[in-house]
Design an enzyme around this catalytic site. Structure first.
Site, PDB file in Angstrom:
ATOM      1  N   HIS A   5      -3.966  -0.703  23.749  1.00  0.00           N
ATOM      2  CA  HIS A   5      -3.718   0.601  24.223  1.00  0.00           C
ATOM      3  C   HIS A   5      -4.325   1.658  23.634  1.00  0.00           C
ATOM      4  O   HIS A   5      -4.113   1.662  22.276  1.00  0.00           O
ATOM      5  CB  HIS A   5      -2.223   0.711  24.330  1.00  0.00           C
ATOM      6  CG  HIS A   5      -1.441   2.027  25.006  1.00  0.00           C
ATOM      7  ND1 HIS A   5      -0.735   2.823  24.312  1.00  0.00           N
ATOM      8  CD2 HIS A   5      -2.218   2.694  26.181  1.00  0.00           C
ATOM      9  CE1 HIS A   5      -0.630   3.998  25.271  1.00  0.00           C
ATOM     10  NE2 HIS A   5      -1.358   3.766  26.413  1.00  0.00           N
TER      11      HIS A   5
ATOM     12  N   HIS B 111      -5.702   5.634  32.284  1.00  0.00           N
ATOM     13  CA  HIS B 111      -4.481   6.598  32.667  1.00  0.00           C
ATOM     14  C   HIS B 111      -4.862   8.108  32.455  1.00  0.00           C
ATOM     15  O   HIS B 111      -5.856   8.321  31.509  1.00  0.00           O
ATOM     16  CB  HIS B 111      -3.046   6.347  32.325  1.00  0.00           C
ATOM     17  CG  HIS B 111      -2.501   5.072  32.846  1.00  0.00           C
ATOM     18  ND1 HIS B 111      -1.395   5.064  33.011  1.00  0.00           N
ATOM     19  CD2 HIS B 111      -3.031   4.062  33.007  1.00  0.00           C
ATOM     20  CE1 HIS B 111      -1.018   3.991  33.895  1.00  0.00           C
ATOM     21  NE2 HIS B 111      -2.102   3.046  33.660  1.00  0.00           N
ATOM     22  N   GLU B 112      -4.410   8.985  33.500  1.00  0.00           N
ATOM     23  CA  GLU B 112      -4.901  10.543  33.375  1.00  0.00           C
ATOM     24  C   GLU B 112      -6.395  10.390  33.330  1.00  0.00           C
ATOM     25  O   GLU B 112      -7.026  10.911  32.357  1.00  0.00           O
ATOM     26  CB  GLU B 112      -4.415  11.129  32.108  1.00  0.00           C
ATOM     27  CG  GLU B 112      -3.032  11.195  31.970  1.00  0.00           C
ATOM     28  CD  GLU B 112      -2.193   9.853  31.410  1.00  0.00           C
ATOM     29  OE1 GLU B 112      -2.735   9.279  30.604  1.00  0.00           O
ATOM     30  OE2 GLU B 112      -1.212   9.544  31.931  1.00  0.00           O
TER      31      GLU B 112
ATOM     32  N   GLU C 270      -1.470  14.323  39.222  1.00  0.00           N
ATOM     33  CA  GLU C 270      -0.187  13.627  39.369  1.00  0.00           C
ATOM     34  C   GLU C 270       0.833  14.808  39.916  1.00  0.00           C
ATOM     35  O   GLU C 270       1.657  15.186  39.523  1.00  0.00           O
ATOM     36  CB  GLU C 270       0.477  13.367  38.014  1.00  0.00           C
ATOM     37  CG  GLU C 270      -0.460  12.278  37.476  1.00  0.00           C
ATOM     38  CD  GLU C 270      -0.166  11.664  36.019  1.00  0.00           C
ATOM     39  OE1 GLU C 270       0.922  11.979  35.563  1.00  0.00           O
ATOM     40  OE2 GLU C 270      -0.960  11.412  35.415  1.00  0.00           O
TER      41      GLU C 270
ATOM     42  N   GLU D  15      -4.062   5.337  23.572  1.00  0.00           N
ATOM     43  CA  GLU D  15      -3.740   6.928  24.044  1.00  0.00           C
ATOM     44  C   GLU D  15      -4.352   7.868  23.211  1.00  0.00           C
ATOM     45  O   GLU D  15      -4.170   7.988  22.029  1.00  0.00           O
ATOM     46  CB  GLU D  15      -2.206   6.942  23.872  1.00  0.00           C
ATOM     47  CG  GLU D  15      -1.683   8.367  24.033  1.00  0.00           C
ATOM     48  CD  GLU D  15      -2.049   8.827  25.848  1.00  0.00           C
ATOM     49  OE1 GLU D  15      -1.382   8.217  26.546  1.00  0.00           O
ATOM     50  OE2 GLU D  15      -2.856   9.680  25.790  1.00  0.00           O
TER      51      GLU D  15
ATOM     52  N   GLU E  24       6.157   5.667  36.527  1.00  0.00           N
ATOM     53  CA  GLU E  24       6.814   6.548  35.596  1.00  0.00           C
ATOM     54  C   GLU E  24       7.389   7.490  35.879  1.00  0.00           C
ATOM     55  O   GLU E  24       8.447   7.804  35.457  1.00  0.00           O
ATOM     56  CB  GLU E  24       5.644   6.845  34.654  1.00  0.00           C
ATOM     57  CG  GLU E  24       4.522   7.793  35.162  1.00  0.00           C
ATOM     58  CD  GLU E  24       3.410   8.131  34.498  1.00  0.00           C
ATOM     59  OE1 GLU E  24       3.398   7.756  32.923  1.00  0.00           O
ATOM     60  OE2 GLU E  24       2.710   8.861  34.483  1.00  0.00           O
TER      61      GLU E  24
HETATM   62  C1  NOJ Z   1       1.068   8.288  30.465  1.00  0.00           C
HETATM   63  C2  NOJ Z   1       0.857   6.903  31.121  1.00  0.00           C
HETATM   64  O1  NOJ Z   1       0.580   7.036  32.483  1.00  0.00           O
HETATM   65  C3  NOJ Z   1       1.825   5.945  30.742  1.00  0.00           C
HETATM   66  O2  NOJ Z   1       1.611   4.642  31.547  1.00  0.00           O
HETATM   67  C4  NOJ Z   1       1.926   5.930  29.146  1.00  0.00           C
HETATM   68  O3  NOJ Z   1       3.169   5.066  28.818  1.00  0.00           O
HETATM   69  C5  NOJ Z   1       1.906   7.340  28.422  1.00  0.00           C
HETATM   70  N1  NOJ Z   1       1.079   8.022  29.003  1.00  0.00           N
HETATM   71  C6  NOJ Z   1       1.823   6.928  27.046  1.00  0.00           C
HETATM   72  O4  NOJ Z   1       0.565   6.747  26.760  1.00  0.00           O
HETATM   73 CA    CA Z   2       0.317   9.233  33.906  1.00  0.00          CA
END
Ligand code: NOJ
Ligand code: CA
Length: 699
Positions: free
Chosen positions: A401, A481-482, A199, A403, A506
């Site tokens: 989701h 993501h990541e 990023e 995370e 973002e």
């Molecule tokens: C980074 C992600 O790119 C984003 O889309 C997400 O909202 C946040 N992490 C939290 O998971």
């Molecule tokens: Ca991100």
């Protein structure tokens, strides 16, 4: 090696089945001789192969000491000068010298395959292949094959380690593959091995000034040739970074591992393909299917359940800091908020509703302590059963989701029940996340202790595929993501639909700086060469968290055509769309699955225009974006079906539009057009244009 003609005498071998025509061989010999002009004085030509249209040629040479190199020429002119091949091992002598050519084989391949979804339905896979077997002249007499697939628009090569007693367990300390770019070039790059993963904003420098960078690395020679180095089919191996050794000579650096060897494999196995795309224009790079072609065909069987879609979500509010992921007065993932979002999705035709902050764990220090997350226990304010049912009753699906905060050990321990829960509730797409600094992935070692890894190391290449395969068993699609970088594995695993892996929208909320206008024309010719991106565009408010987007309204619409992904978010808050229904119409109309995609024009970091044909209608769409410069671009509409007329619904920058001073100046107009016409696109500084060509009657 079935189907490959085996040569008996390696020194003068030529293919004997399915090989190259004689004329081609002749041309190839000429190309090789030319290449040798730039090779070390006493290197011997060992083997060579030209592309089907005789555009590119690869030559393999061995130095007197038995060091192998390859080089690539285009129309007889060297593009990649002799570049070394080989490996450093952690527990054995390095494998890069005292090698001789023990055999060579060639074959030709030409096939057209159909993508279940994608930028284009049909993809032609046409190459000539050269396999060389390199065997040590002395010592352990270890062998490695190098396989080159030479296309007219690029080259892929990989190492294949045959099963052999002297090298069964292969512990790779480093890959010694080089890419020596022959002519002076400019490079567009992001650093590798840094805390923020992929990023970063792109740097534009002379190639001779890069240090250690990620791929795809895009370059333009002073003569205007475009080159991109990347990799394909990254499976059970470490991602490849590139480090400049000297001049314009780059060398592979494998993403590190906590375990000494960066890659540990048991032979037989092969590395990912190392890829070099070569084209006259930037658009030529973006139109290439090399990366996909070098991946294996679909392994999942029937994938009709993988549906491209558009989605909205409880998401931008958190990035604006108006809502929170965790508990509190502003918690986003409440029953009331999510029901409203489902209603909005149903009303405007969005299939998906992403809800972040739905589960337990967000109240802790989640960035630093991923072990806090539960993937089966919802937050008390989020009635997952009722909301999933409500969504389905309205023809909408919740999007899951996960995370993980990079705590892969915690995630893997819950993966099965977490995906089972989603499967039971009909939640058939999941966004995963690996928010952790580079080197901060936490995983369990074989001995049960925690180890720290990189997002693109061998462990993570295994992890991502495990998640994708587990999801596929439940007919669930994955969007990390990541992530680890894309290397075209969507061909083999079509439920791996998209990913992040670059600065997305973002950063427009809270990035310092936000994404500048040149970011998208850079992304298209760098990151996007690797595959789809979940960029999450469509911020029609043009407002981040106390900072404006560096965009006009029309540009936000153009992004849906310019940045390819089979899943696209309409990322803004519903109230912002309700206040901008006219431009919102384009977001509602634009498809995410294409019959064909064309780059009409473009320069890396400056501007780009795409035309794409809807896979499910006769309509075409156009998207164009520029950097901070205003531009006038003329496009020929010869892509349109000549037997029809079209109504062009044009969403463009107004005459006074400018991202800095007048970003909201925006015009919608209609015109009748046909193939043979041309259109002039006037793009404001930081602007763009989006067009829907609605097919009318037959002519
Ligand atoms: C980074 C992600 O790119 C984003 O889309 C997400 O909202 C946040 N992490 C939290 O998971
Ligand atoms: Ca991100």
């Amino acid at each position: 090696m079935s189907g490959i003609g085996r040569a008996t005498n390696p020194a003068c071998s030529q293919e004997d089945r399915g090989g190259l025509p004689t004329l081609l061989r002749l041309a190839n010999l000429i190309a090789v001789s030319l290449l040798l002009l730039g090779a070390p004085a006493r290197a011997q030509p060992a083997a060579s192969v030209a592309s089907p249209g005789n555009v590119l040629a690869v030559a393999v040479t061995l130095s007197p000491e038995g060091k192998p190199s390859y080089s690539v020429s285009r129309h007889g002119v060297v593009v990649i000068a002799p570049s070394r091949l080989g490996f450093l091992l952690t527990d054995a002598a390095k494998l890069d010298r005292f090698l001789s050519l023990a055999g060579q084989w060639t074959r030709s391949f030409d096939d057209t395959w159909e993508q279940p979804w994608g930028e284009r339905r049909f993809v032609r896979n046409r190459y000539n292949e050269l396999r060389v077997r390199l065997t040590e002249r002395a010592h352990a007499r270890r062998s490695v094959d190098v396989v080159f697939r030479v296309y007219d628009d690029g080259v892929g090569f990989r190492y294949e380690f045959p099963d052999q007693p002297s090298l069964r367990q292969v512990n790779i300390a480093e890959e010694l593959t080089e890419f020596a770019v022959a002519d002076p070039a400019t490079a567009w790059w992001i650093p590798a091995g840094e805390w923020n993963r992929y990023e970063y904003l792109y740097e534009t420098t002379p190639l001779a000034e890069v240090a250690q960078v990620h791929t795809p690395l895009t370059m333009r020679t002073d003569a205007g040739l475009h080159i991109a180095v990347h990799e394909a089919a990254l499976i059970d191996y470490a991602g490849m970074w590139l480090r400049r050794v000297e001049g314009q000579r780059l060398r592979a650096v494998l993403a590190p591992s906590s375990q000494g060897a960066k890659v540990s494999r048991t032979a037989p196995f092969h590395t990912p393909w190392r890829t070099i795309q070569i084209a006259d224009s930037a658009g030529g790079l973006a139109m290439s299917d090399l990366i996909l072609n070098l991946n294996e065909p679909n392994r999942l069987g029937d994938v009709s359940w993988v549906e491209p879609f558009k989605y909205v979500g409880v998401w931008w509010g958190m990035h604006l800091d108006r809502q929170s992921w965790g508990s509190g007065p502003n918690h986003g993932a409440t029953n009331a908020n999510v029901r409203r979002m489902i209603d909005f999705a149903a009303e405007h035709g969005f299939r998906g509703v992403l809800v972040e902050g739905w589960n337990q764990g967000w109240d802790g220090d989640w960035y630093n302590e991923g072990a806090v997350f539960s993937f089966t226990r919802p937050h008390p304010e989020f009635d997952i059963e009722a909301l999933a049912a409500y969504a389905r009753s309205k023809g909408v699906r919740l999007i899951g989701h996960h995370e993980t905060s990079g705590h892969v050990a915690n995630y893997e321990s819950q993966l099965q029940p977490a995906l089972d829960l989603y499967e039971r509730l009909g939640i058939d797409s999941v966004k995963t996340g690996y928010v952790a600094d580079g080197g901060g992935i936490q995983a369990l070692g074989a001995d049960g202790s925690l180890r720290f890894e990189w997002h693109d190391g061998q462990l993570m290449s295994r992890h991502h595929l495990m998640v994708v395969e587990e999801a596929a068993r439940r007919r669930i699609t994955i969007n990390p993501h990541e992530p680890i970088k894309d290397t075209g594995l969507r061909r083999t695993y079509p439920n791996w639909v998209s990913r992040e892996g670059a600065r997305g929208t973002e950063y427009d909320a809270w990035g310092s700086p936000p994404n500048p206008p040149e970011h998208v024309p850079e992304l298209v010719f760098t990151r996007m060469l690797s595959g789809p991106m979940d960029f999450t565009p469509g911020i029609l408010s043009l407002e981040g968290r106390g900072q404006p987007l560096q965009s006009t309204i029309a540009r936000q619409l153009a992004l849906y055509v310019v940045i390819y992904s089979p899943i696209q978010m309409a990322a803004d808050l519903p109230e912002n769309y309700e206040a901008a229904m006219a431009p919102f119409q384009f977001i509602k109309d634009v498809p995410t699955d294409w019959e064909d995609s064309l780059v009409l024009n473009g320069e890396v970091g400056d501007f780009v225009t795409f035309a794409r044909k809807d896979r499910n209608s006769e309509d075409w769409y156009l998207g164009s974006v520029t950097d901070e410069e205003a531009r006038t671009l003329t496009v020929e509409l010869d892509f349109l079906n000549p037997r029809r007329t079209y109504t062009a619904q044009i969403y463009r920058d107004g005459a006074a539009a400018d991202w800095e001073v007048n970003p909201r100046d925006f015009v919608i107009e209609r015109r009748q057009v046909a193939s043979g016409d041309s259109l002039t696109l006037r793009l404001a500084p930081g602007g763009g244009q989006a067009i829907r060509f609605v097919a009318g009657r037959r002519r």
